[in-house]
Design an enzyme around this catalytic site. Structure first.
Site, mmCIF file in Angstrom:
data_model
loop_
_atom_site.group_PDB
_atom_site.id
_atom_site.type_symbol
_atom_site.label_atom_id
_atom_site.label_comp_id
_atom_site.label_asym_id
_atom_site.label_seq_id
_atom_site.Cartn_x
_atom_site.Cartn_y
_atom_site.Cartn_z
ATOM 1 N N HIS A 1 0.437 -7.013 14.501
ATOM 2 C CA HIS A 1 1.194 -8.212 14.139
ATOM 3 C C HIS A 1 2.471 -8.216 14.981
ATOM 4 C CE1 HIS A 1 3.761 -10.729 11.542
ATOM 5 N NE2 HIS A 1 2.646 -11.191 11.008
ATOM 6 N N ASP B 1 1.670 0.361 9.444
ATOM 7 C CA ASP B 1 1.980 -0.965 8.922
ATOM 8 C C ASP B 1 0.977 -1.255 7.804
ATOM 9 O OD1 ASP B 1 2.005 -3.644 8.356
ATOM 10 O OD2 ASP B 1 2.026 -4.327 10.434
ATOM 11 N N GLN C 1 -1.076 -5.375 5.109
ATOM 12 C CA GLN C 1 -2.346 -5.878 4.589
ATOM 13 C C GLN C 1 -3.046 -4.862 3.700
ATOM 14 O OE1 GLN C 1 -3.446 -8.941 4.786
ATOM 15 N NE2 GLN C 1 -1.814 -9.617 6.142
ATOM 16 N N LYS D 1 2.778 -9.704 -0.342
ATOM 17 C CA LYS D 1 1.351 -9.632 -0.006
ATOM 18 C C LYS D 1 0.568 -8.874 -1.075
ATOM 19 C CE LYS D 1 2.049 -10.107 4.876
ATOM 20 N NZ LYS D 1 1.591 -11.359 5.496
ATOM 21 N N CYS E 1 0.241 -14.690 14.165
ATOM 22 C CA CYS E 1 1.241 -13.740 14.676
ATOM 23 C C CYS E 1 0.595 -12.571 15.390
ATOM 24 C CB CYS E 1 2.160 -13.224 13.581
ATOM 25 S SG CYS E 1 3.166 -14.471 12.837
HETATM 26 C C1 LIG Z 1 -0.361 -6.680 9.532
HETATM 27 C C2 LIG Z 1 0.977 -7.304 9.228
HETATM 28 N N1 LIG Z 1 2.095 -6.692 9.605
HETATM 29 C C3 LIG Z 1 3.304 -7.194 9.340
HETATM 30 C C4 LIG Z 1 3.466 -8.391 8.685
HETATM 31 C C5 LIG Z 1 4.849 -8.907 8.448
HETATM 32 O O1 LIG Z 1 5.135 -8.969 7.090
HETATM 33 P P1 LIG Z 1 6.435 -9.698 6.551
HETATM 34 O O2 LIG Z 1 6.465 -11.042 7.202
HETATM 35 O O3 LIG Z 1 6.237 -9.764 5.082
HETATM 36 O O4 LIG Z 1 7.607 -8.865 6.941
HETATM 37 C C6 LIG Z 1 2.340 -9.079 8.280
HETATM 38 C C7 LIG Z 1 2.481 -10.377 7.593
HETATM 39 O O5 LIG Z 1 2.086 -11.409 8.028
HETATM 40 C C8 LIG Z 1 1.062 -8.527 8.553
HETATM 41 O O6 LIG Z 1 -0.049 -9.164 8.178
#
Ligand SMILES: Cc1ncc(COP(=O)(O)O)c(C=O)c1O
Lengths: 150, 405
Positions: free
Chosen positions: B122, B199, B202, B225, B363
């Site tokens: 991401h 990370d 998910q 999430k 993203c």
């Molecule tokens: C795999 C992954 N990493 C990071 C993020 C970023 O999360 P947040 O926007 O809640 O900081 C997301 C969210 O879209 C994600 O799906």
């Protein structure tokens, strides 16, 4: 479903499948890139302007049905128009897709482009319809940066 | 048996309609809906217990502080950290990654050092490292993606060497659904004493997480999430890393003693929590974790896997539909493209059918580039989705094809 039919009218579907003036212009006086980072739509616009008149206009790129058909219909519509008129049409087209009141004369002036009136029911899609027009203004102003849809 | 109807009644929004059609919410990878238990926890805090924390001697401040610290304990238990001091509250995954980049990695980087990430990250697990690399003269190295949506872990021996100062990979891809074999990555990185950040944005909502068993150095996730509020998340870091990290932001709460000559920082984890935190978010997130624990994350996982298999089967029968991401181990995410129809049009038409999906690059632009597509339509399912809803989604996709001819 009726709003969807309003949005995806035959003309729009046709221009999406068979976009007109879909090519690069080797000879051109103006050129700009447009990009909608939200959906990844990208287009490149070419114009040949002679003595203030758009004598040729074309585009290439990839995008959704709304943005592709809007670019296609725009190029058809603008061929032969003056730069001065063009800026005026930009304003009217923008008003059309954002749902602002247009008088009959202005609406008639937009000809086939009036099919994009359905976009006003879909605020998330206004940027798709207007990407080619923003790119056009950038090309005319000869801004080298990709047009943003803000 | 997982009682999906009973579970659904906990989520008020699932009973609403969109354009006169019952809502089918299939955008759970972007954010999840909230159960009444989470909503009530915040109402309860504001109605009965709210005050600033760590500051007052008065009753309410003590009550709020106790709830806030109890939430830390809940997070610790949920991911099986050794101790509460290893849990830092942050705004979300993004802030967690940025914190590690600034406070852990940047002071340790020399020009020519490397940071190893993957092609499926991401943007929030790319840009913070890129910024750090730019400031220090370090480089990003990339674990490549295979055609089926798995990472090519056979490339690891070539990528991991003593120049690498940190590995940061996602546990589960938000655009492909792939669940990565992070244990293998961690093992190989640790063989070179390289710390690993996972990370968990998910994975947190879809599978049991045990940070001790994983042996990861850092683990980050977002409350929103996993059925909790936005603006809150947690960073897990091994104690010895936290003890040796620079402060992140300066302000109240992160200090013990301040004079204009010298400031003494607070103990971990408070050293990394400057300013009045997101108190209601923290308490709401704890309520969400408790809710998920009560349903049982294993039961959730099992139900979602069944739903995923059913959806994959139904969608594959739609002519012209291609699923992007077909790794053998996947979470309940299906990204797809339709022949000749742009995802943005798909999303609008499905929306009019009451089906909420995400369209775009999610993203993860490098993933889209890898498949040479601008975007996908993504159906991301939760334990509150049903087989009936999957059928409705499939029907909506068919409608898209009819309308777009
Ligand atoms: C795999 C992954 N990493 C990071 C993020 C970023 O999360 P947040 O926007 O809640 O900081 C997301 C969210 O879209 C994600 O799906």
């Amino acid at each position: 479903m009726s709003e969807l039919r309003e949005l995806y009218q035959e003309v729009i579907l046709d221009h999406n499948k068979n976009p007109r003036n879909f090519k690069k212009l080797d000879l051109h006086s103006h050129h700009a890139n447009g990009h909608n980072p939200l959906c990844g739509d990208k287009l490149e616009l070419f114009l040949d302007v002679v003595e203030g008149i758009i004598t040729d206009i074309s585009f290439v790129g990839s995008g959704c049905a709304i943005s592709t058909s809007s670019a296609s219909l725009m190029t058809q519509f603008l061929k032969g128009k003056s730069i001065e008129e063009t800026r005026h049409y930009f304003d009217n087209f923008h008003d059309l897709v954002t749902g602002k009141e247009l008088d009959d004369e202005a609406l008639e002036g937009l000809g086939k482009l009036a099919v994009f009136a359905g976009v006003q029911e879909f605020p998330a899609r206004v940027k798709c319809a207007s990407l080619s027009w923003h790119t056009l203004i950038n090309a005319l102003d000869s801004v080298d940066e990709p047009a943003a849809t803000e | 048996m997982f009682d999906v109807n009973k579970v659904r009644s906990d989520f008020p929004i699932l009973g609403t309609t969109v354009y006169g059609k019952p809502l089918v919410y299939a955008d759970n990878a972007a954010s999840t809906q909230k159960p009444q238990q989470v909503i009530d926890s915040i109402t309860e805090l504001y109605s009965n217990h709210y005050a600033n924390i760590h500051r007052g001697v008065h009753h309410l401040s003590q009550k709020s502080t106790a709830l806030y610290e109890a939430a830390r304990e809940t997070v610790k238990n949920f991911i099986n950290a050794r101790q509460v001091e290893e849990i830092v509250f942050v705004r979300g995954t993004t802030e967690g990654v940025n914190l590690v980049a600034s406070s852990y990695l940047e002071p340790r980087l020399e020009p020519g050092d490397e940071i190893l990430i993957s092609e499926m990250e991401h943007h929030s697990n790319i840009i913070p490292w890129q910024l750090t690399a730019e400031r220090t003269g370090a480089f990003l190295k990339i674990i490549p993606l295979l055609e089926n949506g798995d990472l090519d872990l056979s490339a690891l021996p070539d990528l991991i060497n003593s120049k690498v100062k940190l590995v940061a990979v996602t546990h589960m891809s938000n655009s492909l659904g792939t669940i990565n074999d992070v244990s293998r990555i961690i093992e190989q990185a640790h063989a070179f004493d390289i710390p690993v950040l996972i990370d968990g944005a998910q994975s947190i909502a879809h599978m049991p997480i045990d940070v001790q068993k994983l042996d990861c150095d850092f683990f980050v996730f977002s409350g929103h999430k996993i059925y909790g509020p936005t603006g809150i998340g947690a960073l897990y870091a091994k104690e010895n890393h936290l003890l040796n990290m620079e402060p992140y932001q300066g302000g109240g709460d992160m200090i013990l003693n301040v004079s204009f000559e010298k400031t003494e920082y607070n103990d971990i984890p408070y050293k990394f929590e400057a300013g009045t935190p997101n108190i209601e978010g923290t308490i709401g997130m704890a309520a969400a974790l408790k809710y998920v624990s009560e349903l049982g994350i294993e039961a959730i996982d099992e139900y979602e896997q069944e739903l995923l298999a059913y959806a994959a089967k139904q969608f594959s029968q739609i002519e012209g539909l291609k699923i992007i991401g077909t790794a053998p181990k996947k979470g309940s995410i299906i990204s797809f493209v339709l022949d000749g129809i742009h995802p943005h049009d798909v999303g609008t038409i499905m929306d009019m059918e009451g089906v909420a999906v995400r369209t775009g690059h999610h993203c993860t632009q490098p993933v889209m580039d890898c498949y040479n597509i601008p975007a996908t339509t993504r159906v991301s399912l939760s334990f509150y989705n049903t087989v009936d809803e999957v059928d409705q989604i499939a029907k909506a996709i068919t409608k898209v094809k009819e309308l777009m001819g």
